[in-house]
Design a protein around this motif. Structure first.
Motif, PDB file in Angstrom:
ATOM      1  N   LEU A 416      51.908  23.346  32.682  1.00  0.00           N
ATOM      2  CA  LEU A 416      51.664  23.525  31.249  1.00  0.00           C
ATOM      3  C   LEU A 416      51.216  22.209  30.612  1.00  0.00           C
ATOM      4  O   LEU A 416      50.315  22.185  29.766  1.00  0.00           O
ATOM      5  CB  LEU A 416      52.936  24.041  30.573  1.00  0.00           C
ATOM      6  N   LYS A 417      51.813  21.102  31.010  1.00  0.00           N
ATOM      7  CA  LYS A 417      51.477  19.794  30.456  1.00  0.00           C
ATOM      8  C   LYS A 417      50.026  19.422  30.740  1.00  0.00           C
ATOM      9  O   LYS A 417      49.326  18.858  29.881  1.00  0.00           O
ATOM     10  CB  LYS A 417      52.412  18.738  31.048  1.00  0.00           C
ATOM     11  N   HIS A 418      49.547  19.726  31.936  1.00  0.00           N
ATOM     12  CA  HIS A 418      48.200  19.325  32.339  1.00  0.00           C
ATOM     13  C   HIS A 418      47.154  20.422  32.128  1.00  0.00           C
ATOM     14  O   HIS A 418      46.024  20.300  32.592  1.00  0.00           O
ATOM     15  CB  HIS A 418      48.205  18.887  33.806  1.00  0.00           C
ATOM     16  N   GLY A 419      47.532  21.504  31.442  1.00  0.00           N
ATOM     17  CA  GLY A 419      46.563  22.536  31.070  1.00  0.00           C
ATOM     18  C   GLY A 419      46.129  23.452  32.189  1.00  0.00           C
ATOM     19  O   GLY A 419      45.128  24.165  32.053  1.00  0.00           O
ATOM     20  N   VAL A 420      46.864  23.456  33.280  1.00  0.00           N
ATOM     21  CA  VAL A 420      46.477  24.303  34.412  1.00  0.00           C
ATOM     22  C   VAL A 420      46.574  25.791  34.064  1.00  0.00           C
ATOM     23  O   VAL A 420      45.790  26.610  34.551  1.00  0.00           O
ATOM     24  CB  VAL A 420      47.357  23.978  35.641  1.00  0.00           C
ATOM     25  N   LEU A 421      47.539  26.123  33.212  1.00  0.00           N
ATOM     26  CA  LEU A 421      47.727  27.528  32.836  1.00  0.00           C
ATOM     27  C   LEU A 421      47.062  27.883  31.514  1.00  0.00           C
ATOM     28  O   LEU A 421      47.169  29.020  31.051  1.00  0.00           O
ATOM     29  CB  LEU A 421      49.229  27.843  32.754  1.00  0.00           C
ATOM     30  N   GLU A 422      46.390  26.939  30.915  1.00  0.00           N
ATOM     31  CA  GLU A 422      45.790  27.167  29.590  1.00  0.00           C
ATOM     32  C   GLU A 422      44.717  28.254  29.661  1.00  0.00           C
ATOM     33  O   GLU A 422      43.830  28.235  30.527  1.00  0.00           O
ATOM     34  CB  GLU A 422      45.162  25.867  29.079  1.00  0.00           C
ATOM     35  N   GLY A 423      44.818  29.211  28.745  1.00  0.00           N
ATOM     36  CA  GLY A 423      43.845  30.297  28.691  1.00  0.00           C
ATOM     37  C   GLY A 423      44.077  31.385  29.711  1.00  0.00           C
ATOM     38  O   GLY A 423      43.260  32.293  29.863  1.00  0.00           O
ATOM     39  N   HIS A 424      45.187  31.310  30.449  1.00  0.00           N
ATOM     40  CA  HIS A 424      45.480  32.318  31.476  1.00  0.00           C
ATOM     41  C   HIS A 424      46.782  33.033  31.134  1.00  0.00           C
ATOM     42  O   HIS A 424      47.842  32.698  31.665  1.00  0.00           O
ATOM     43  CB  HIS A 424      45.568  31.666  32.859  1.00  0.00           C
ATOM     44  N   ASN A 425      46.703  34.000  30.250  1.00  0.00           N
ATOM     45  CA  ASN A 425      47.897  34.776  29.900  1.00  0.00           C
ATOM     46  C   ASN A 425      48.286  35.733  31.023  1.00  0.00           C
ATOM     47  O   ASN A 425      49.447  36.112  31.148  1.00  0.00           O
ATOM     48  CB  ASN A 425      47.672  35.559  28.609  1.00  0.00           C
ATOM     49  N   ASP A 426      47.303  36.139  31.826  1.00  0.00           N
ATOM     50  CA  ASP A 426      47.564  37.040  32.935  1.00  0.00           C
ATOM     51  C   ASP A 426      47.599  36.264  34.244  1.00  0.00           C
ATOM     52  O   ASP A 426      47.175  35.099  34.314  1.00  0.00           O
ATOM     53  CB  ASP A 426      46.500  38.131  32.997  1.00  0.00           C
ATOM     54  N   LEU A 427      48.086  36.904  35.290  1.00  0.00           N
ATOM     55  CA  LEU A 427      48.124  36.269  36.600  1.00  0.00           C
ATOM     56  C   LEU A 427      46.708  36.050  37.127  1.00  0.00           C
ATOM     57  O   LEU A 427      45.787  36.811  36.821  1.00  0.00           O
ATOM     58  CB  LEU A 427      48.908  37.136  37.579  1.00  0.00           C
ATOM     59  N   GLN A 428      46.558  35.002  37.937  1.00  0.00           N
ATOM     60  CA  GLN A 428      45.255  34.682  38.508  1.00  0.00           C
ATOM     61  C   GLN A 428      45.243  34.988  40.001  1.00  0.00           C
ATOM     62  O   GLN A 428      46.280  34.978  40.668  1.00  0.00           O
ATOM     63  CB  GLN A 428      44.942  33.193  38.317  1.00  0.00           C
ATOM     64  N   SER A 429      44.036  35.220  40.518  1.00  0.00           N
ATOM     65  CA  SER A 429      43.879  35.423  41.953  1.00  0.00           C
ATOM     66  C   SER A 429      43.803  34.069  42.659  1.00  0.00           C
ATOM     67  O   SER A 429      43.712  33.013  42.023  1.00  0.00           O
ATOM     68  CB  SER A 429      42.608  36.222  42.240  1.00  0.00           C
ATOM     69  N   ARG A 430      43.821  34.096  43.964  1.00  0.00           N
ATOM     70  CA  ARG A 430      43.775  32.843  44.736  1.00  0.00           C
ATOM     71  C   ARG A 430      42.494  32.062  44.450  1.00  0.00           C
ATOM     72  O   ARG A 430      42.528  30.841  44.263  1.00  0.00           O
ATOM     73  CB  ARG A 430      43.889  33.162  46.225  1.00  0.00           C
ATOM     74  N   LEU A 431      41.346  32.745  44.399  1.00  0.00           N
ATOM     75  CA  LEU A 431      40.087  32.053  44.137  1.00  0.00           C
ATOM     76  C   LEU A 431      40.059  31.470  42.731  1.00  0.00           C
ATOM     77  O   LEU A 431      39.521  30.375  42.515  1.00  0.00           O
ATOM     78  CB  LEU A 431      38.909  33.015  44.344  1.00  0.00           C
ATOM     79  N   GLN A 432      40.635  32.180  41.778  1.00  0.00           N
ATOM     80  CA  GLN A 432      40.712  31.648  40.417  1.00  0.00           C
ATOM     81  C   GLN A 432      41.563  30.387  40.369  1.00  0.00           C
ATOM     82  O   GLN A 432      41.212  29.413  39.694  1.00  0.00           O
ATOM     83  CB  GLN A 432      41.278  32.714  39.472  1.00  0.00           C
ATOM     84  N   TRP A 433      42.679  30.385  41.099  1.00  0.00           N
ATOM     85  CA  TRP A 433      43.535  29.216  41.144  1.00  0.00           C
ATOM     86  C   TRP A 433      42.805  28.036  41.787  1.00  0.00           C
ATOM     87  O   TRP A 433      42.869  26.897  41.297  1.00  0.00           O
ATOM     88  CB  TRP A 433      44.817  29.514  41.926  1.00  0.00           C
ATOM     89  N   GLN A 434      42.117  28.297  42.888  1.00  0.00           N
ATOM     90  CA  GLN A 434      41.381  27.227  43.557  1.00  0.00           C
ATOM     91  C   GLN A 434      40.328  26.628  42.644  1.00  0.00           C
ATOM     92  O   GLN A 434      40.139  25.395  42.599  1.00  0.00           O
ATOM     93  CB  GLN A 434      40.741  27.768  44.837  1.00  0.00           C
ATOM     94  N   SER A 435      39.644  27.484  41.881  1.00  0.00           N
ATOM     95  CA  SER A 435      38.616  27.015  40.954  1.00  0.00           C
ATOM     96  C   SER A 435      39.217  26.169  39.838  1.00  0.00           C
ATOM     97  O   SER A 435      38.691  25.094  39.493  1.00  0.00           O
ATOM     98  CB  SER A 435      37.860  28.209  40.372  1.00  0.00           C
TER      99      SER A 435
END
Length: 454
Positions: A416-435
């Motif tokens: 949360l501090k580094h904005g990794v989850l920013e704009g992602h209210n829903d769960l992400q897929s593996r490729l989305q996380w990698q991106s």
């Protein structure tokens, strides 16, 4: 259900391998099989199992008679297991009689979960209670039935810690600590015949009430009020879900449950009215959505609340009953450790996430979805998926006392501090996380977020 104190008989035991394992555990057991153990006479036992037998019998009357024979020797409970279908057929079977001939040439009678329950109840004239998909218990012992149903909704609570030293408590520790455990279990003071050390307590303190006053002085009163509320909620959930199993009259409830009802609600009518009011609310999507949004535990997404199964008892009563409606239909799913409470569609999904504890963002590998409005069961498998959905914010999904919660929480704070989850209210897929991680220049090392070296 199976313990060394209860005798067991397996009606259709095959070669008897399971019986050998049970005997090693000290269980008195035996079994009959028409092909492999035909000379064993079926004998009355506390627990009788007839597992995956009725679904391979082609003759309709023989199938029903076999089930009734197993029920006739069950002194306390009969366990019935059969194949059930989830979703659409594979198309690889051929219709035969009232069943199918499989691709390998064997007969199978497939049931839906609802059909199997109805078949058991019509054949035996008794209520069937789901233990798992395709597995039902039929009880002859009312007390064992009540214990089974209440244990499914009863949460585990830790005893309050002592906050101050008290000489008198230490002097009578041997009798006060068992009283602590008793009140912890009941959520109320026990009746004199519910606590085996009552006479010792009365000799030392004059009454159970005075002894408990000392306990509250040492531990603090706030925790005991929370324990009382928790047990009231557990009982409310039990009574609400008992509606699906022809809720018994007050006189047929175990003595302990009768005392709980009188202590917590004053009367059975008050208890039922309170439970039914919440049960009625579970059919209101607006009420379910509000409960999900306001829940103190769970990962909220745009259409659901996700929780670890250990956190289900920490949910509000309406959400516990909502989830309990699905379990009242499908039973328990031991391999599924994530529960998805759909906010709007009246569905509950049970998901498998085997690496939940040790992967920072573990993949979901399978789902059983229960549609409460249509009673449809669907099964989906993702183990081979190249881009599975990954969990995040795991600390939100588990109860406060979960062993790895601190580790999960540390990771969530970093992300949360580094904005990794920013704009992602829903769960992400593996490729989305990698991106996302690649774009921001981060990677994971265990449950830590670290900068990538350039």
């Amino acid at each position: 259900m199976i313990t060394p104190e209860r005798s067991f008989f397996d009606y259709g035991c095959g070669h008897g391998d399971d019986l050998a394992a049970l005997r090693e555990d000290g269980v008195a057991c035996d079994g009959f099989d028409p092909k492999f153990r035909p000379n064993v006479d079926p004998q009355p036992s506390d627990i009788v199992n007839i597992g995956y037998v009725i679904n391979v019998i082609e003759d309709v009357e023989e199938r029903r008679l076999t089930l009734q024979k197993a029920w006739a020797i069950a002194d306390r409970v009969l366990c019935v297991a059969a194949r059930v279908v989830m979703g659409e057929s594979s198309g690889r079977e051929v219709e035969f009689g009232d069943g199918l001939v499989t691709s390998i040439g064997t007969f199978q009678k497939y049931f839906t979960q609802a059909e199997l329950r109805e078949y058991i109840e019509e054949s035996l004239g008794s209520e069937a209670y789901p233990a798992a998909p395709g597995v039902f218990y039929v009880f002859r012992d009312e007390e064992l039935k009540t214990q089974f149903l209440s244990d499914r909704v009863r949460r585990s609570i830790t005893a309050p810690r002592k906050r101050i030293a008290e000489v008198r408590f230490e002097e009578h520790k041997a009798i006060l600590e068992p009283l602590v455990e008793c009140v912890l279990s009941l959520g109320r003071l026990p009746a004199e015949d519910e606590f085996e050390l009552t006479s010792e307590i009365v000799d030392a303190f004059g009454s159970l009430k005075r002894a408990f006053a000392l306990i509250k002085k040492v531990t603090g009163e706030e925790d005991w009020e929370s324990i009382h509320v928790a047990r009231v909620e557990d009982l409310t959930v039990y009574i609400a879900l008992a509606k699906f199993a022809n809720r018994p009259p007050f006189s047929r409830l175990p003595k302990r449950t009768q005392r709980d009802i009188k202590a917590f609600f004053g009367s059975y009518k008050n208890a039922c009215d309170s439970a039914d009011a919440i049960l009625f609310e579970t059919g209101d999507a607006t009420a379910i959505d509000a409960a999900c949004v306001n829940s103190a535990v769970g990962r909220l997404t745009s259409n659901a609340l996700w929780v670890h199964r250990n956190a289900v008892p920490s949910l509000s009563p309406i959400l516990r009953i909502y989830e309990g409606c699905a379990r009242a239909y499908v039973g328990s799913l031991d391999d599924m450790n994530i529960v998805k409470l759909h906010r709007f569609s009246g569905k509950i999904s049970y998901l498998s996430c085997g690496s939940f504890d040790y992967e920072a963002h573990p993949p979901l590998t399978a789902t059983v979805k229960v549609a409460l409005r249509t009673l449809r069961l669907d099964y989906f498998e993702y183990a081979a998926a190249k881009d599975p959905l990954l969990l995040d914010l795991k600390d939100c999904m588990v109860p406060a006392d979960y062993p790895f919660r601190a580790k999960f929480e540390r990771l969530s704070k970093q992300e949360l501090k580094h904005g990794v989850l920013e704009g992602h209210n829903d769960l992400q897929s593996r490729l989305q996380w990698q991106s996302t991680l690649s774009f921001l220049g981060f990677t994971h090392r265990g449950h830590r977020l670290i900068r990538k070296r350039s």
